[in-house]
Motif scaffolding. Structure first.
Motif, PDB file in Angstrom:
ATOM      1  N   ILE A   1       0.858  -1.177   0.000  1.00 51.30           N
ATOM      2  CA  ILE A   1       0.000   0.000   0.000  1.00 51.30           C
ATOM      3  C   ILE A   1       0.898   1.233   0.000  1.00 51.30           C
ATOM      4  O   ILE A   1       1.802   1.346   0.834  1.00 51.30           O
ATOM      5  CB  ILE A   1      -0.908   0.027   1.245  1.00 51.30           C
ATOM      6  CG1 ILE A   1      -1.806  -1.201   1.275  1.00 51.30           C
ATOM      7  CG2 ILE A   1      -1.743   1.298   1.276  1.00 51.30           C
ATOM      8  CD1 ILE A   1      -2.639  -1.316   2.538  1.00 51.30           C
ATOM      9  N   PRO A   2       0.665   2.171  -0.924  1.00 45.01           N
ATOM     10  CA  PRO A   2       1.446   3.410  -0.892  1.00 45.01           C
ATOM     11  C   PRO A   2       1.280   4.105   0.462  1.00 45.01           C
ATOM     12  O   PRO A   2       0.232   4.000   1.094  1.00 45.01           O
ATOM     13  CB  PRO A   2       0.831   4.245  -2.015  1.00 45.01           C
ATOM     14  CG  PRO A   2       0.251   3.239  -2.958  1.00 45.01           C
ATOM     15  CD  PRO A   2      -0.245   2.123  -2.071  1.00 45.01           C
ATOM     16  N   PRO A   3       2.306   4.815   0.922  1.00 42.08           N
ATOM     17  CA  PRO A   3       2.248   5.424   2.253  1.00 42.08           C
ATOM     18  C   PRO A   3       1.127   6.451   2.417  1.00 42.08           C
ATOM     19  O   PRO A   3       0.635   6.666   3.504  1.00 42.08           O
ATOM     20  CB  PRO A   3       3.613   6.084   2.425  1.00 42.08           C
ATOM     21  CG  PRO A   3       4.231   6.107   1.091  1.00 42.08           C
ATOM     22  CD  PRO A   3       3.573   5.057   0.259  1.00 42.08           C
ATOM     23  N   ARG A   4       0.730   7.088   1.330  1.00 44.44           N
ATOM     24  CA  ARG A   4      -0.361   8.062   1.419  1.00 44.44           C
ATOM     25  C   ARG A   4      -1.136   8.031   0.112  1.00 44.44           C
ATOM     26  O   ARG A   4      -0.573   8.064  -0.962  1.00 44.44           O
ATOM     27  CB  ARG A   4       0.187   9.463   1.656  1.00 44.44           C
ATOM     28  CG  ARG A   4      -0.905  10.515   1.703  1.00 44.44           C
ATOM     29  CD  ARG A   4      -0.426  11.777   2.395  1.00 44.44           C
ATOM     30  NE  ARG A   4      -1.338  12.877   2.233  1.00 44.44           N
ATOM     31  CZ  ARG A   4      -2.464  13.035   2.924  1.00 44.44           C
ATOM     32  NH1 ARG A   4      -2.810  12.140   3.812  1.00 44.44           N
ATOM     33  NH2 ARG A   4      -3.240  14.071   2.724  1.00 44.44           N
ATOM     34  N   GLY A   5      -2.423   7.980   0.250  1.00 43.67           N
ATOM     35  CA  GLY A   5      -3.282   8.035  -0.930  1.00 43.67           C
ATOM     36  C   GLY A   5      -4.059   9.327  -0.936  1.00 43.67           C
ATOM     37  O   GLY A   5      -3.862  10.194  -0.077  1.00 43.67           O
ATOM     38  N   ASN A   6      -4.955   9.463  -1.900  1.00 41.84           N
ATOM     39  CA  ASN A   6      -5.778  10.668  -1.942  1.00 41.84           C
ATOM     40  C   ASN A   6      -7.241  10.328  -2.233  1.00 41.84           C
ATOM     41  O   ASN A   6      -7.985  11.160  -2.717  1.00 41.84           O
ATOM     42  CB  ASN A   6      -5.235  11.662  -2.967  1.00 41.84           C
ATOM     43  CG  ASN A   6      -5.183  11.069  -4.356  1.00 41.84           C
ATOM     44  OD1 ASN A   6      -5.600   9.945  -4.583  1.00 41.84           O
ATOM     45  ND2 ASN A   6      -4.657  11.831  -5.301  1.00 41.84           N
ATOM     46  N   ILE A   7      -7.618   9.089  -1.935  1.00 45.11           N
ATOM     47  CA  ILE A   7      -8.983   8.627  -2.153  1.00 45.11           C
ATOM     48  C   ILE A   7      -9.526   8.034  -0.858  1.00 45.11           C
ATOM     49  O   ILE A   7      -8.810   7.341  -0.137  1.00 45.11           O
ATOM     50  CB  ILE A   7      -9.016   7.534  -3.249  1.00 45.11           C
ATOM     51  CG1 ILE A   7      -8.540   8.097  -4.587  1.00 45.11           C
ATOM     52  CG2 ILE A   7     -10.405   6.928  -3.380  1.00 45.11           C
ATOM     53  CD1 ILE A   7      -8.315   7.038  -5.646  1.00 45.11           C
ATOM     54  N   TYR A   8     -10.785   8.321  -0.562  1.00 37.25           N
ATOM     55  CA  TYR A   8     -11.446   7.621   0.539  1.00 37.25           C
ATOM     56  C   TYR A   8     -12.651   6.886  -0.022  1.00 37.25           C
ATOM     57  O   TYR A   8     -13.268   7.311  -0.996  1.00 37.25           O
ATOM     58  CB  TYR A   8     -11.828   8.565   1.688  1.00 37.25           C
ATOM     59  CG  TYR A   8     -12.976   9.498   1.396  1.00 37.25           C
ATOM     60  CD1 TYR A   8     -14.279   9.151   1.739  1.00 37.25           C
ATOM     61  CD2 TYR A   8     -12.758  10.715   0.790  1.00 37.25           C
ATOM     62  CE1 TYR A   8     -15.334  10.008   1.469  1.00 37.25           C
ATOM     63  CE2 TYR A   8     -13.799  11.584   0.527  1.00 37.25           C
ATOM     64  CZ  TYR A   8     -15.090  11.218   0.863  1.00 37.25           C
ATOM     65  OH  TYR A   8     -16.138  12.053   0.594  1.00 37.25           O
ATOM     66  N   SER A   9     -12.963   5.763   0.578  1.00 38.64           N
ATOM     67  CA  SER A   9     -14.045   4.914   0.100  1.00 38.64           C
ATOM     68  C   SER A   9     -14.936   4.542   1.276  1.00 38.64           C
ATOM     69  O   SER A   9     -14.510   3.826   2.189  1.00 38.64           O
ATOM     70  CB  SER A   9     -13.448   3.658  -0.541  1.00 38.64           C
ATOM     71  OG  SER A   9     -14.468   2.827  -1.016  1.00 38.64           O
ATOM     72  N   ILE A  10     -16.165   5.061   1.256  1.00 31.56           N
ATOM     73  CA  ILE A  10     -17.119   4.807   2.324  1.00 31.56           C
ATOM     74  C   ILE A  10     -18.517   5.074   1.764  1.00 31.56           C
ATOM     75  O   ILE A  10     -18.686   5.942   0.901  1.00 31.56           O
ATOM     76  CB  ILE A  10     -16.820   5.700   3.553  1.00 31.56           C
ATOM     77  CG1 ILE A  10     -17.657   5.288   4.751  1.00 31.56           C
ATOM     78  CG2 ILE A  10     -16.990   7.166   3.220  1.00 31.56           C
ATOM     79  CD1 ILE A  10     -17.213   5.955   6.053  1.00 31.56           C
ATOM     80  N   ASN A  11     -19.507   4.355   2.234  1.00 34.01           N
ATOM     81  CA  ASN A  11     -20.879   4.565   1.793  1.00 34.01           C
ATOM     82  C   ASN A  11     -21.453   5.773   2.529  1.00 34.01           C
ATOM     83  O   ASN A  11     -21.893   5.669   3.665  1.00 34.01           O
ATOM     84  CB  ASN A  11     -21.717   3.318   2.055  1.00 34.01           C
ATOM     85  CG  ASN A  11     -23.120   3.440   1.506  1.00 34.01           C
ATOM     86  OD1 ASN A  11     -23.551   4.511   1.089  1.00 34.01           O
ATOM     87  ND2 ASN A  11     -23.833   2.334   1.499  1.00 34.01           N
ATOM     88  N   GLU A  12     -21.447   6.903   1.857  1.00 32.74           N
ATOM     89  CA  GLU A  12     -21.869   8.144   2.508  1.00 32.74           C
ATOM     90  C   GLU A  12     -23.383   8.283   2.643  1.00 32.74           C
ATOM     91  O   GLU A  12     -23.859   9.224   3.272  1.00 32.74           O
ATOM     92  CB  GLU A  12     -21.285   9.343   1.773  1.00 32.74           C
ATOM     93  CG  GLU A  12     -19.771   9.382   1.914  1.00 32.74           C
ATOM     94  CD  GLU A  12     -19.173  10.685   1.469  1.00 32.74           C
ATOM     95  OE1 GLU A  12     -19.279  11.667   2.228  1.00 32.74           O
ATOM     96  OE2 GLU A  12     -18.603  10.706   0.370  1.00 32.74           O
ATOM     97  N   SER A  13     -24.139   7.354   2.106  1.00 28.15           N
ATOM     98  CA  SER A  13     -25.596   7.445   2.266  1.00 28.15           C
ATOM     99  C   SER A  13     -26.014   7.198   3.720  1.00 28.15           C
ATOM    100  O   SER A  13     -27.131   7.511   4.102  1.00 28.15           O
ATOM    101  CB  SER A  13     -26.312   6.471   1.340  1.00 28.15           C
ATOM    102  OG  SER A  13     -26.046   5.138   1.701  1.00 28.15           O
ATOM    103  N   TYR A  14     -25.106   6.670   4.538  1.00 30.03           N
ATOM    104  CA  TYR A  14     -25.397   6.412   5.949  1.00 30.03           C
ATOM    105  C   TYR A  14     -24.790   7.459   6.886  1.00 30.03           C
ATOM    106  O   TYR A  14     -24.690   7.236   8.087  1.00 30.03           O
ATOM    107  CB  TYR A  14     -24.897   5.020   6.347  1.00 30.03           C
ATOM    108  CG  TYR A  14     -25.687   3.910   5.712  1.00 30.03           C
ATOM    109  CD1 TYR A  14     -26.939   3.579   6.195  1.00 30.03           C
ATOM    110  CD2 TYR A  14     -25.182   3.205   4.627  1.00 30.03           C
ATOM    111  CE1 TYR A  14     -27.686   2.565   5.612  1.00 30.03           C
ATOM    112  CE2 TYR A  14     -25.915   2.183   4.037  1.00 30.03           C
ATOM    113  CZ  TYR A  14     -27.162   1.874   4.533  1.00 30.03           C
ATOM    114  OH  TYR A  14     -27.884   0.869   3.952  1.00 30.03           O
ATOM    115  N   THR A  15     -24.379   8.595   6.351  1.00 35.72           N
ATOM    116  CA  THR A  15     -23.723   9.627   7.147  1.00 35.72           C
ATOM    117  C   THR A  15     -24.478   9.964   8.426  1.00 35.72           C
ATOM    118  O   THR A  15     -23.872  10.123   9.488  1.00 35.72           O
ATOM    119  CB  THR A  15     -23.534  10.910   6.306  1.00 35.72           C
ATOM    120  OG1 THR A  15     -22.791  10.591   5.138  1.00 35.72           O
ATOM    121  CG2 THR A  15     -22.811  11.982   7.087  1.00 35.72           C
ATOM    122  N   THR A  16     -25.782  10.065   8.357  1.00 39.09           N
ATOM    123  CA  THR A  16     -26.564  10.453   9.545  1.00 39.09           C
ATOM    124  C   THR A  16     -26.509   9.400  10.648  1.00 39.09           C
ATOM    125  O   THR A  16     -26.833   9.696  11.794  1.00 39.09           O
ATOM    126  CB  THR A  16     -28.038  10.727   9.185  1.00 39.09           C
ATOM    127  OG1 THR A  16     -28.596   9.565   8.587  1.00 39.09           O
ATOM    128  CG2 THR A  16     -28.155  11.902   8.234  1.00 39.09           C
TER     129      THR A  16
END
Length: 128
Positions: free
Chosen positions: A61-76
């Motif tokens: 895994i690269p030491p730092r990425g610039n993407i996040y992956s999460i299902n934001e429909s459940y933010t609340t």
């Protein structure tokens, strides 16, 4: 084992006794990613010969990425600390800070593979 049933004791082991781990990806190419405890190796199906070829040795895994992956429909439903963390990655209210990009396929294997390949963050949080 050649003959007879396999007992639970033979297959249900503590994680410290894991022999290997991996996943398969199906798409424009078919890939198997495996670890036998010493690095992670990627194999791609060569359809012309019907075999998997080592195409990505020693994946890290690269030491730092610039993407996040999460299902934001459940933010609340997220814990407030998680919401604050994701907002930080979006650089909300932080002039001059480059935000992470959001990428969410909805397929855990695809999202994890992208994170493993390009770096970044994969989160599958609990909801309230």
């Amino acid at each position: 084992r050649v003959h007879g049933a396999v007992s639970d004791d033979e297959v249900l082991k503590n994680g410290r006794h894991i022999v290997c781990a991996g996943y398969a990806l199906y798409g424009s190419a078919t890939m198997i990613v495996l670890s036998f405890g010493h690095g992670v190796q990627g194999f791609t199906l060569d359809q012309s010969i019907g075999e998997f070829i080592l195409t990505t040795p020693n994946i890290t895994i690269p030491p730092r990425g610039n993407i996040y992956s999460i299902n934001e429909s459940y933010t609340t439903y997220w814990d407030p600390a998680l919401k604050a963390y994701i907002d930080d990655k979006k650089a909300i209210g932080k002039p001059g800070q480059k935000p992470y990009g959001a990428r969410y396929i909805g397929s855990m294997v695809g999202d994890v593979h992208r994170t493993l390949t390009y770096g970044g963050i994969f989160i599958y949080p609990a909801t309230k």
